[in-house]
Design an enzyme around this catalytic site. Structure first.
Site, PDB file in Angstrom:
ATOM      1  N   LYS A 215       0.907  -1.341  -0.033  1.00 15.28           N
ATOM      2  CA  LYS A 215      -0.057  -0.186   0.021  1.00 15.28           C
ATOM      3  C   LYS A 215       0.874   1.175  -0.103  1.00 15.28           C
ATOM      4  O   LYS A 215       0.631   2.243  -0.526  1.00 15.28           O
ATOM      5  CB  LYS A 215      -0.948   0.149   1.114  1.00 15.28           C
ATOM      6  CG  LYS A 215      -1.798   1.106   1.264  1.00 15.28           C
ATOM      7  CD  LYS A 215      -2.731   0.853   2.635  1.00 15.28           C
ATOM      8  CE  LYS A 215      -3.495   2.183   2.891  1.00 15.28           C
ATOM      9  NZ  LYS A 215      -4.558   1.959   4.242  1.00 15.28           N
ATOM     10  N   GLU A 221      10.608  -4.509   4.498  1.00 19.74           N
ATOM     11  CA  GLU A 221      10.790  -5.872   4.237  1.00 19.74           C
ATOM     12  C   GLU A 221      10.581  -6.239   2.855  1.00 19.74           C
ATOM     13  O   GLU A 221      10.947  -6.901   1.887  1.00 19.74           O
ATOM     14  CB  GLU A 221       9.775  -7.004   4.910  1.00 19.74           C
ATOM     15  CG  GLU A 221      10.116  -7.047   6.468  1.00 19.74           C
ATOM     16  CD  GLU A 221       9.453  -6.114   7.199  1.00 19.74           C
ATOM     17  OE1 GLU A 221       9.219  -4.914   6.843  1.00 19.74           O
ATOM     18  OE2 GLU A 221       9.374  -6.353   8.610  1.00 19.74           O
ATOM     19  N   GLY A 277      -4.905  -2.205   5.453  1.00 20.79           N
ATOM     20  CA  GLY A 277      -3.856  -3.529   4.943  1.00 20.79           C
ATOM     21  C   GLY A 277      -4.773  -4.986   5.087  1.00 20.79           C
ATOM     22  O   GLY A 277      -4.943  -5.678   4.390  1.00 20.79           O
ATOM     23  N   ARG A 278      -5.212  -5.095   6.396  1.00 19.50           N
ATOM     24  CA  ARG A 278      -5.768  -6.241   6.897  1.00 19.50           C
ATOM     25  C   ARG A 278      -7.164  -6.717   6.313  1.00 19.50           C
ATOM     26  O   ARG A 278      -7.600  -7.260   6.483  1.00 19.50           O
ATOM     27  CB  ARG A 278      -5.541  -6.555   8.454  1.00 19.50           C
ATOM     28  CG  ARG A 278      -6.380  -5.563   9.254  1.00 19.50           C
ATOM     29  CD  ARG A 278      -5.975  -5.622  10.779  1.00 19.50           C
ATOM     30  NE  ARG A 278      -6.359  -4.456  11.361  1.00 19.50           N
ATOM     31  CZ  ARG A 278      -5.752  -3.284  11.577  1.00 19.50           C
ATOM     32  NH1 ARG A 278      -4.569  -3.062  10.743  1.00 19.50           N
ATOM     33  NH2 ARG A 278      -6.292  -2.367  12.242  1.00 19.50           N
ATOM     34  N   GLU A 363      -4.742  -7.379  15.214  1.00 22.05           N
ATOM     35  CA  GLU A 363      -4.177  -5.996  14.922  1.00 22.05           C
ATOM     36  C   GLU A 363      -5.149  -5.216  14.884  1.00 22.05           C
ATOM     37  O   GLU A 363      -5.152  -3.922  15.228  1.00 22.05           O
ATOM     38  CB  GLU A 363      -3.400  -6.073  13.323  1.00 22.05           C
ATOM     39  CG  GLU A 363      -2.582  -5.069  13.328  1.00 22.05           C
ATOM     40  CD  GLU A 363      -1.801  -4.946  11.998  1.00 22.05           C
ATOM     41  OE1 GLU A 363      -0.476  -5.022  11.946  1.00 22.05           O
ATOM     42  OE2 GLU A 363      -2.298  -5.281  10.898  1.00 22.05           O
ATOM     43  N   HIS A 394      -4.977 -34.273  17.256  1.00 20.16           N
ATOM     44  CA  HIS A 394      -3.995 -35.074  17.880  1.00 20.16           C
ATOM     45  C   HIS A 394      -2.941 -34.159  18.414  1.00 20.16           C
ATOM     46  O   HIS A 394      -1.558 -34.562  18.478  1.00 20.16           O
ATOM     47  CB  HIS A 394      -3.542 -35.817  16.801  1.00 20.16           C
ATOM     48  CG  HIS A 394      -4.792 -36.809  16.214  1.00 20.16           C
ATOM     49  ND1 HIS A 394      -4.874 -38.243  16.586  1.00 20.16           N
ATOM     50  CD2 HIS A 394      -5.629 -36.635  15.435  1.00 20.16           C
ATOM     51  CE1 HIS A 394      -5.902 -38.783  16.348  1.00 20.16           C
ATOM     52  NE2 HIS A 394      -6.481 -37.766  15.434  1.00 20.16           N
ATOM     53  N   LYS A 514       9.630  -1.431  14.143  1.00 22.68           N
ATOM     54  CA  LYS A 514      10.066  -0.938  12.769  1.00 22.68           C
ATOM     55  C   LYS A 514      11.294   0.408  12.959  1.00 22.68           C
ATOM     56  O   LYS A 514      12.168   0.383  12.214  1.00 22.68           O
ATOM     57  CB  LYS A 514       8.909  -0.269  12.011  1.00 22.68           C
ATOM     58  CG  LYS A 514       8.101  -1.300  11.397  1.00 22.68           C
ATOM     59  CD  LYS A 514       7.283  -0.520  10.468  1.00 22.68           C
ATOM     60  CE  LYS A 514       5.817  -0.965  10.209  1.00 22.68           C
ATOM     61  NZ  LYS A 514       5.156  -0.118   9.226  1.00 22.68           N
TER      62      LYS A 514
END
Ligand code: G6Q
Length: 552
Positions: A215, A221, A277-278, A363, A394, A514
């Site tokens: 965005k 990263e 973003g999410r 978030e 399990h 960050k």
């Protein structure tokens, strides 16, 4: 348009009358067992269930009575939930700290609808981008769009992180059944070089297209990975700069950074600051999804989202799936002391769904102050986690069944399998039904003893039960169903955040790390011993790493 004001007028959450009543009520409910609730109401399993747009939610195995539900609904009313929902759909700047509208619902609004942000109807803009994505996808999928050397594009790599990765990965895995099996789809997010190295190790640059999804187009990263991808691509294509145009596209809101990177803005797919973003997997961030499943399936997914949006906006609160899910999560968190929610999809294709929900939920609602900046005096967002059933059974289900913590579960299952192999699906569904049943009803001491269990072993084999769960069933996992499921959780998160009176749409908590990382990079890479001004632990760790680095 100014920030919604209705919350300002309200009482703080813990002073609202429904909250106080719930507090008193929860002391009584604490003593009730789901066994008794079902025994005294044979219709409970049918009564406490609701269906909308093809999603069936059975919430009867929650530790609630009709009084609980009425009080929760009253709390929603007292908290102005309806007004908040309307404010979101009207495009008000409900993301208060970032002064932004929150309009992921506009991404799936049908053509012809009108949602106005700062005087502009954004729905035509959304459909223009969808059309651009459609044209591009058709060209790639038909083989009309070739790479720099004329070879068809066979590999598509999405580079992005957080909201620009988790949705695309989850959707690709969830809808793999509908995907183009002739092409390879990979997702690079981690700045750990391993992620990139493993993604490209068997690929030919001449056949590989990168989608740089960011965005802001400034995320550390993603930019590190994108530059590495550019070098890898150029190195495999004879270093010809003009090859970048054929092997890189961008999804972003930041045209100037995109062109600085060397991607022609006509190869950029845009979105807007009102898409968080999410909440962006159904925007152009979903380009990899569209390339994988094709434009028609992508549009079907959007229709699924929209069906639940409409339901959320219009259904009465007591029949409203996301509202009920949100209220029950809040009940379990604030009144029964649960700290987590386990999301347990009984569908292998949904293996990344819990990871996706972790970001969406945590978030959004991991906040410690109200919209107005005052410290909350109640718990906010629970921890969401999970794995697909039956594998989890399990592994960690032991703790859910017999541990000391209360862990509400969301079971998700589908009526018709996408891969019909003998009676696999019957076995799978028998398991999901059995788990919810076992958690709710358990096994009493008397039942265990009646089976002839020796006295000393009885306590170990007792299942207390009374563990709450929701069961969400749908006919089949289709693109449309996936859209509905995601929208269900988005709006459940909204419901919780609205009542907690927090900003579910900012994410300041990711900032500090960050900033500190940016400070540490030059200290790590400095050719001379740097002056370190951190605490003694951080200083020592940096020095130790510098030593490793020198001997590497
Ligand atoms: C999501 C967050 C965050 C964001 C990433 C990537 O709501 O804002 O996860 O999606 O930090 O950001 P960019 O898309 O700007 O690279």
């Amino acid at each position: 348009m100014e920030v919604v004001t209705e919350a300002v007028k309200e009482l703080p959450l813990m002073e609202r009358s429904a909250w106080k009543a719930l507090n008193t009520h929860s002391k009584k409910i604490g003593k009730l067992h789901l066994r008794d609730l079902f025994a005294t109401d044979p219709e409970r399993g049918r009564r406490l269930a609701v269906e909308a747009a093809g999603l069936y939610l059975d919430y009867s195995k929650n530790r609630v009575t009709d009084d609980t539900l009425n009080l929760l609904l009253q709390l929603a009313e007292e908290s102005g939930l309806r007004a908040r929902i309307e404010a979101m759909f009207r495009g008000e700047k409900i993301n208060r700290t970032e002064k932004r509208a929150v309009l992921h619902v506009a991404l799936r609004a049908p053509q012809g609808a009108s949602i106005v942000v700062e005087g502009r109807n954004v729905v035509p803009d959304v459909h223009d981008v969808l059309q651009k994505m459609t044209d591009f996808s058709n060209r790639v999928r038909s083989g009309a769009l070739t790479g720099h050397t004329g070879k068809p594009i066979r590999n598509i790599i999405n580079i992005g992180i957080g909201g620009s990765d988790l949705g695309p990965v989850m959707a690709y895995e969830a809808l793999r059944h509908y995907s183009d099996r002739e092409r390879t789809f990979r997702f690079v997010s981690n700045v750990d070089g391993t992620d990139f190295a493993e993604a490209v190790r068997d690929l030919n640059p001449a056949e590989t297209l990168f989608i740089v999804s960011s965005k802001t187009f400034t995320t550390l990263e993603t930019m590190v990975n994108a530059h590495t991808a550019r070098e890898w691509s150029l190195a495999g294509l004879g270093g010809e700069l003009k090859s970048v145009a054929r092997h890189f596209v961008a999804v972003s809101t930041n045209a100037s950074e995109v062109s600085k990177f060397g991607i022609d803005p006509k190869n950029m797919f845009g979105f807007w600051d009102w898409v968080g973003g999410r909440y962006s997997m159904d925007s152009a961030i979903g380009l990899s999804t569209m390339l994988a499943i094709g434009p028609d399936h992508f549009r079907a997914m959007l229709e699924g989202f929209h069906a639940i949006d409409e339901h959320f906006r219009t259904a009465p609160l007591e029949r409203n799936l996301p509202v009920l899910m949100g209220l029950l999560a809040l009940w379990n968190t604030n009144f029964l002391g649960a700290e987590t929610v386990a999301v347990l999809p009984y569908d292998q294709y949904l293996k990344r769904f819990p990871a996706y929900l972790q970001q969406l939920t945590m978030e959004s609602n991991g906040k410690h102050v109200t919209l107005h900046g005052t410290e909350v005096d109640y718990q906010t967002g629970p921890i969401y986690w999970g794995e697909p059933g039956t594998n989890g059974q399990h592994s960690f289900y032991q703790l859910i069944h017999q541990g000391t913590r209360l862990i509400p579960c969301d079971f998700i299952a589908f009526g018709r399998p996408l891969n019909q192999l003998k009676h696999h699906h019957d076995v799978l569904i028998a398991n999901v039904c059995a788990q919810a049943e076992a958690l709710a009803f358990g096994k009493t001491r008397a039942q265990v003893a009646a089976e002839g269990t020796p006295d000393w072993l009885v306590p170990h084999r007792v299942f207390e039960g009374n563990r709450p769960s929701n069961s969400i069933f749908a006919e089949q996992l289709t693109p449309s169903t996936l859209g509905k499921l995601v929208a269900l959780y988005e709006h459940s998160v909204f419901t919780q955040g609205a009542i907690w009176d927090i900003d579910s749409f900012d994410q300041w908590g990711v900032e500090l790390g960050k900033i500190l990382a940016k400070r540490i990079i030059p200290e790590i890479e400095s050719p001379v011993e740097p002056m370190l001004g951190h605490d003694s632990s951080t200083n020592t760790l940096i020095r130790r790493y510098r030593d490793y680095r020198q001997t590497a």
